[in-house]
Write a protein that holds these residues in place. Structure first.
Motif, PDB file in Angstrom:
ATOM      1  N   ASN A 278       0.877  -1.174   0.198  1.00 53.45           N
ATOM      2  CA  ASN A 278      -0.201   0.052   0.083  1.00 53.45           C
ATOM      3  C   ASN A 278       0.783   1.159   0.066  1.00 53.45           C
ATOM      4  OD1 ASN A 278      -1.887   2.026   1.063  1.00 53.45           O
ATOM      5  ND2 ASN A 278      -3.248   0.298   1.103  1.00 53.45           N
ATOM      6  N   THR A 402     -11.188   3.708   2.472  1.00 56.12           N
ATOM      7  CA  THR A 402     -10.748   2.279   2.357  1.00 56.12           C
ATOM      8  C   THR A 402      -9.485   2.197   1.876  1.00 56.12           C
ATOM      9  OG1 THR A 402     -13.094   2.109   2.434  1.00 56.12           O
ATOM     10  CG2 THR A 402     -11.616   0.215   1.993  1.00 56.12           C
ATOM     11  N   LYS A 403      -8.790   2.700   1.063  1.00 55.22           N
ATOM     12  CA  LYS A 403      -7.615   2.426   0.115  1.00 55.22           C
ATOM     13  C   LYS A 403      -6.677   2.506   1.035  1.00 55.22           C
ATOM     14  CE  LYS A 403      -6.378   5.305  -3.100  1.00 55.22           C
ATOM     15  NZ  LYS A 403      -6.352   6.262  -4.117  1.00 55.22           N
ATOM     16  N   THR A 404      -6.633   3.100   1.882  1.00 54.51           N
ATOM     17  CA  THR A 404      -5.545   3.477   2.809  1.00 54.51           C
ATOM     18  C   THR A 404      -5.287   2.441   3.956  1.00 54.51           C
ATOM     19  OG1 THR A 404      -6.776   4.855   4.685  1.00 54.51           O
ATOM     20  CG2 THR A 404      -5.579   6.126   2.696  1.00 54.51           C
ATOM     21  N   ASN A 405      -6.033   1.595   4.116  1.00 54.62           N
ATOM     22  CA  ASN A 405      -6.260   0.400   5.330  1.00 54.62           C
ATOM     23  C   ASN A 405      -5.754   1.221   6.500  1.00 54.62           C
ATOM     24  OD1 ASN A 405      -6.474  -1.496   3.134  1.00 54.62           O
ATOM     25  ND2 ASN A 405      -4.528  -1.961   2.929  1.00 54.62           N
TER      26      ASN A 405
END
Length: 489
Positions: A278, A402-405
């Motif tokens: 990520n 959400t994409k950052t976790n």
């Protein structure tokens, strides 16, 4: 003589419901003089069809079926990031690939493990004869074969034994690198991409050395020959220029590859070349004042990491963009700036956009410098709480995209109030009152209190009647960001 056993109700207490089983047992005993043998029968009264099973000498049927279940064998292949290219013989343009990996097996077995490699790296010895597989202590644990007839080079690993669990192995491959638009060597198993290695960059010193060697050879050959004609000189001059042409060809192909792809978001590069990784590594919030109030200035910091497999695929202008976390707001003017390395070279820009409420990090190429995206970095800006989303003090959550976790962050926003306790009173009637009603509001600043004690000192003119119903009533308070009481719960 007959002996009766009463009905018994058996309940299963271990299941999700009680399963009643009703059974009646009858035991009959006859005189030995009748010559009949003693026997016992059990009559089943369950929901199954009724059966009478003699238990005196009932034989146990032998199982003739082969109940042995087949065991599924699964071998999972994974390569380590410690795998690397090593320059072996520059004069022969040979490179050694040390390939380190693990085979995880569901059971002990010796089935072959197959993978394929793109032909950016061509193994020198690709004949059909077997080569050895080593373990971490350089002991032989199997052999492998190479098949280079297909679109990708196929490797078949035949281990002496694969244990249940992990089997570590190492392959030492000697070959040549084909430098061109594909700057990586990709590994596949059953057409699924497993791993990727970046092709090592060509060193300037190596190219210069090769060029000098060619020039020296050409000069020596010229000196030896006293009858050199024009055609031979032309051939020698062509040989002298080969390293330079090769270098220019490499650059041209690299530039051609980058020219074919327009700059864009790097999310797809992570998906393709670094699955599971990520861009965002973590984020932090510092509040002033702390504990925070709705007016606190928040120092927002985001840290990022770019793996090597992604950096080698990036082009100038590639960017990362994300929605700003819910609960926070970017104010005007939009914070922006340059990203620089330790040497002061600008490798990118950033903007916290107040209009779109997005953060964008763009990677650029400084004039006169190579395009070298960083391994890691960070961006910071002063932001505030979003008063359109946060309507009252107390616990609230900052929700990251959400994409950052990054999981939601729970914080407590305190009211800005001068005093945490206040008292006001009124009589039951304006004239000739009989009672005084006091309202005491406390902990209006949302402090953390343990076993709080509230003490009241009544004046001599009044008497507290604790027997009266409702003499003391406690309500929760709802207050605004300034500590003003809105209502009671």
């Amino acid at each position: 003589m007959k002996r009766w056993v009463s009905t018994v109700m058996l309940l299963s207490l271990l299941g999700s419901f009680a399963a009643p089983i009703v059974a009646t047992a009858v035991e009959t005993t006859e005189s030995t003089a009748s010559g009949a043998s003693e026997s016992t029968t059990i009559n089943s009264l369950s929901s199954d069809p009724q059966q009478t099973v003699p238990t005196e000498s009932a034989p146990i049927p032998e199982k003739t079926e082969d109940t042995k279940e087949s065991v599924e064998i699964k071998n999972s292949l994974q390569f380590d990031k410690t795998s690397e290219f090593v320059d072996k013989d520059l004069s022969k343009d040979q490179t050694e690939l040390n390939l380190v990996g693990t085979v995880n097996s569901s059971v002990e077995n010796n089935q072959p493990v197959i993978f394929e490699m793109t032909k950016s790296f061509t193994v020198k010895d690709n004949e059909a004869d077997e080569k050895i597989i080593l373990n971490e202590t350089n002991e032989t644990i199997g052999k492998y074969t190479v098949d280079a007839t297909g679109e990708r080079t196929k490797y078949t690993l035949n281990f002496n034994k694969l244990v249940k669990g992990d089997t570590r192995f190492k392959l030492i491959l000697l070959g040549t690198i084909t430098r061109g638009p594909d700057q990586t060597v990709d590994f596949y198993q059953a057409d699924q991409k497993l791993f990727q290695l970046a092709v090592p960059k060509l060193k300037e010193s190596e190219e210069s050395s090769s060029m000098s060697e060619s020039e020296t050879t050409a000069t020596t050959d010229s000196a030896k020959s006293s009858t050199t004609d024009n055609s031979k000189k032309t051939t020698e001059t062509s040989k002298e220029n080969e390293p330079t042409k090769k270098k220019n060809t490499i650059k041209a192909k690299a530039n051609e590859q980058k020219a074919r792809r327009a700059a864009g978001p790097i999310d797809d590069l992570f998906t393709q070349f670094a699955p599971g990784d990520n861009f965002v590594s973590d984020s932090s919030l510092d509040f002033d004042p702390d504990p925070p109030t709705i007016n606190s200035v928040i120092d927002f910091k985001l840290n990022f990491v770019i793996p090597e497999s992604v950096r080698t695929e990036m082009v100038p202008g590639d960017y990362y963009e994300m929605d700003f976390p819910q609960g926070l707001a970017i104010g005007t003017p939009s914070p922006s700036g340059n990203l620089t390395d330790n040497d002061g070279t600008i490798y990118g820009t950033y903007i916290f956009d107040a209009t779109t409420q997005k953060l964008r990090i763009t990677f650029t190429q400084q004039d006169g410098k190579d395009f070298l995206p960083p391994e890691n970095g960070s961006v910071t800006a002063d932001v505030h709480f979003d008063t359109k989303k946060i309507m009252q003090p107390g616990q609230t959550s900052i929700v990251y995209p959400t994409k950052t976790n990054i999981p939601p962050l729970t914080i407590k926003i305190k009211p800005t109030v001068g005093s945490s306790i206040s008292k006001a009173g009124h009589t039951d009637t304006p004239n000739n009152p009989n009672k005084v009603i006091w309202n005491v509001d406390f902990n209006k600043d949302f402090s953390e209190l343990t076993n709080p004690l509230l003490t009241e000192h009544f004046p001599d003119q009044v008497t507290f009647n604790k027997e009266e119903t409702g003499a003391v009533t406690i309500y929760p308070l709802n207050v605004d960001f300034n500590g003003n009481v809105i209502d009671t719960g």
